[in-house]
Design a protein around this motif. Structure first.
Motif, PDB file in Angstrom:
ATOM      1  N   TYR A 213       0.834  -1.200   0.000  1.00  0.00           N
ATOM      2  CA  TYR A 213       0.000   0.000   0.000  1.00  0.00           C
ATOM      3  C   TYR A 213       0.873   1.256   0.000  1.00  0.00           C
ATOM      4  O   TYR A 213       1.918   1.318   0.648  1.00  0.00           O
ATOM      5  N   ASN A 215      -0.522   4.175   0.889  1.00  0.00           N
ATOM      6  CA  ASN A 215      -1.034   5.025   1.959  1.00  0.00           C
ATOM      7  C   ASN A 215      -0.252   4.807   3.259  1.00  0.00           C
ATOM      8  O   ASN A 215       0.626   3.945   3.344  1.00  0.00           O
ATOM      9  N   SER A 216      -0.607   5.575   4.249  1.00  0.00           N
ATOM     10  CA  SER A 216      -0.052   5.347   5.581  1.00  0.00           C
ATOM     11  C   SER A 216      -0.576   4.000   6.093  1.00  0.00           C
ATOM     12  O   SER A 216      -1.403   3.346   5.440  1.00  0.00           O
ATOM     13  N   VAL A 218      -2.263   0.941   6.994  1.00  0.00           N
ATOM     14  CA  VAL A 218      -3.671   0.573   6.867  1.00  0.00           C
ATOM     15  C   VAL A 218      -4.150  -0.228   8.070  1.00  0.00           C
ATOM     16  O   VAL A 218      -5.348  -0.423   8.259  1.00  0.00           O
ATOM     17  N   SER A 248     -10.874  -7.639   2.578  1.00  0.00           N
ATOM     18  CA  SER A 248     -11.061  -6.193   2.568  1.00  0.00           C
ATOM     19  C   SER A 248     -11.019  -5.689   1.128  1.00  0.00           C
ATOM     20  O   SER A 248     -10.539  -6.383   0.217  1.00  0.00           O
ATOM     21  N   ARG A 251      -8.458  -1.242  -2.146  1.00  0.00           N
ATOM     22  CA  ARG A 251      -7.955   0.051  -1.690  1.00  0.00           C
ATOM     23  C   ARG A 251      -8.373   0.249  -0.235  1.00  0.00           C
ATOM     24  O   ARG A 251      -9.563   0.280   0.082  1.00  0.00           O
ATOM     25  N   LEU A 252      -7.393   0.382   0.615  1.00  0.00           N
ATOM     26  CA  LEU A 252      -7.653   0.569   2.042  1.00  0.00           C
ATOM     27  C   LEU A 252      -7.129   1.927   2.488  1.00  0.00           C
ATOM     28  O   LEU A 252      -6.064   2.374   2.048  1.00  0.00           O
ATOM     29  N   GLU A 253      -7.895   2.546   3.341  1.00  0.00           N
ATOM     30  CA  GLU A 253      -7.480   3.818   3.914  1.00  0.00           C
ATOM     31  C   GLU A 253      -6.726   3.557   5.218  1.00  0.00           C
ATOM     32  O   GLU A 253      -6.847   2.476   5.806  1.00  0.00           O
ATOM     33  N   PRO A 254      -5.933   4.500   5.680  1.00  0.00           N
ATOM     34  CA  PRO A 254      -5.202   4.317   6.936  1.00  0.00           C
ATOM     35  C   PRO A 254      -6.133   3.955   8.087  1.00  0.00           C
ATOM     36  O   PRO A 254      -7.161   4.595   8.296  1.00  0.00           O
ATOM     37  N   ASP A 256      -8.008   1.296   8.359  1.00  0.00           N
ATOM     38  CA  ASP A 256      -9.213   0.523   8.031  1.00  0.00           C
ATOM     39  C   ASP A 256      -9.241  -0.830   8.740  1.00  0.00           C
ATOM     40  O   ASP A 256     -10.308  -1.342   9.091  1.00  0.00           O
TER      41      ASP A 256
END
Length: 341
Positions: A213, A215-216, A218, A248, A251-254, A256
């Motif tokens: 990922y 993002n930060s 997850v 899940s 695409r996962l957000e921080p 999640d």
């Protein structure tokens, strides 16, 4: 098993020594001039009847040899008093001692049967427990062996993707995998491992998965309580965390994925919460038939009546809650208790 047989042998020896002393003292008190030979003859008859019948029961009982058993039993009953007559100095006149021995024969036939049945029952019970322990150990080893190839399969797929994309994080992924495999190969073979080490393993796994990922983090992993003084079965939580990743959205957000580990008064609470992907999947199955079913089986074997596993699916959020109590028990006592059950 051999130890139990030795215990039975000591019981037999002790009982016969005590019985011989009692008979000798009784006959001596009766002012019998030949009390020594009478005692010897009486004990010889008892030993002969008891152990010959013991042998017949061992060789013929329960083996479709009923006819042979009853014929030999009749011969034993008729010849039972003969050892007494060999030692007895008086003529064979069916006197007091002769009649006493004749009536003693059926008593020791019964006692022999009772001893044989008791020993067989005890030995069969112990043998059954040993087989159950062996079966439990075999199943636990089988379930644990399923974890390694399944985990390796998923992780190598991730590393393959990083290498294919020539991602600069690929070398780090290999190093993380090496660390994880070191734990799985050299440390996770024990029946119990320090809980703190198992938590380090989960952190390493999360770090490896995070490489997928941009993002930060997850995963929001929080551990509350003192983990150093507890022990746990190894590789028990990894499938719960794997399922959270697998089911899940891509695409996962921080934050999640929420993972909570709480320790209080010997009770461990482990929870995993993740958003559910829109594409329907079977949350209870993994490739090769492992995953949550594997966890259920291991928990049933390792923590029977000492755990609860709750699964909640709201349609948007999937939550797994596992509680295990009794972790204050030392590791060696825990292992002995689990094998016994």
């Amino acid at each position: 098993m051999e130890r139990v047989k030795k215990i039975f042998s000591l019981i037999h020896l002790s009982a016969w020594v005590l019985f011989t002393l009692l008979v000798g003292l009784q006959l001596r008190s009766d002012t019998d001039a030949h009390w020594r030979s009478t005692t010897a003859g009486f004990i010889a008859t008892c030993l002969y009847v008891f152990y010959m019948h013991f042998y017949l029961l061992t060789q013929y009982a329960g083996k479709s040899k009923g006819r042979e058993y009853w014929l030999r039993l009749a011969g034993l009953a008729l010849s039972g008093p003969s050892p007494f007559l060999l030692f007895h100095h008086k003529p064979f006149d069916f006197g007091y001692y002769s009649m006493h021995v004749i009536t003693t024969v059926p008593i020791f036939l019964f006692l022999s049967w009772l001893a044989r049945v008791t020993e067989t029952l005890v030995l069969n019970t112990i043998r059954k427990e040993q087989l159950e322990k062996q079966a439990a150990e075999t199943e636990l080893n089988y379930l644990k062996s399923q974890i390694n190839p399944h985990f390796l399969f998923n992780t190598l797929n991730n590393i393959h993707t990083l290498v294919y994309k020539q991602a600069p994080t690929a070398p780090d992924a290999v190093m993380h995998l090496a660390s994880l495999m070191r734990y799985m190969i050299y440390e996770a073979n024990a029946a119990m491992v320090p809980l703190a080490r198992e938590m380090d393993y989960l952190r390493d796994y999360v770090s490896l998965q995070q490489l997928r990922y941009k993002n930060s983090a997850v995963v929001d992993l929080q551990i509350a309580g003192e983990t150093a003084s507890y022990h746990i079965a190894p590789l028990l939580f990894i499938h719960l965390l794997e399922n959270a990743y697998k089911h899940s959205p891509a695409r996962l957000e921080p934050g999640d994925l929420r993972v909570r580990v709480e320790l209080a008064d010997g009770m461990l609470t482990f929870s995993v919460q993740n958003p559910i992907a829109r594409k329907p999947t079977n949350l209870l199955e993994e490739p090769g038939g492992i995953g949550l079913p594997n966890v259920r089986k291991r928990l049933a074997l390792l923590y029977c009546d000492q755990h609860t596993l709750t699964i909640e699916n709201t349609g948007e959020i999937f939550t797994v809650l596992l509680t295990i109590h009794g972790l204050h028990v030392p590791a060696h006592e825990r292992q002995a208790h689990l094998l016994h059950h």
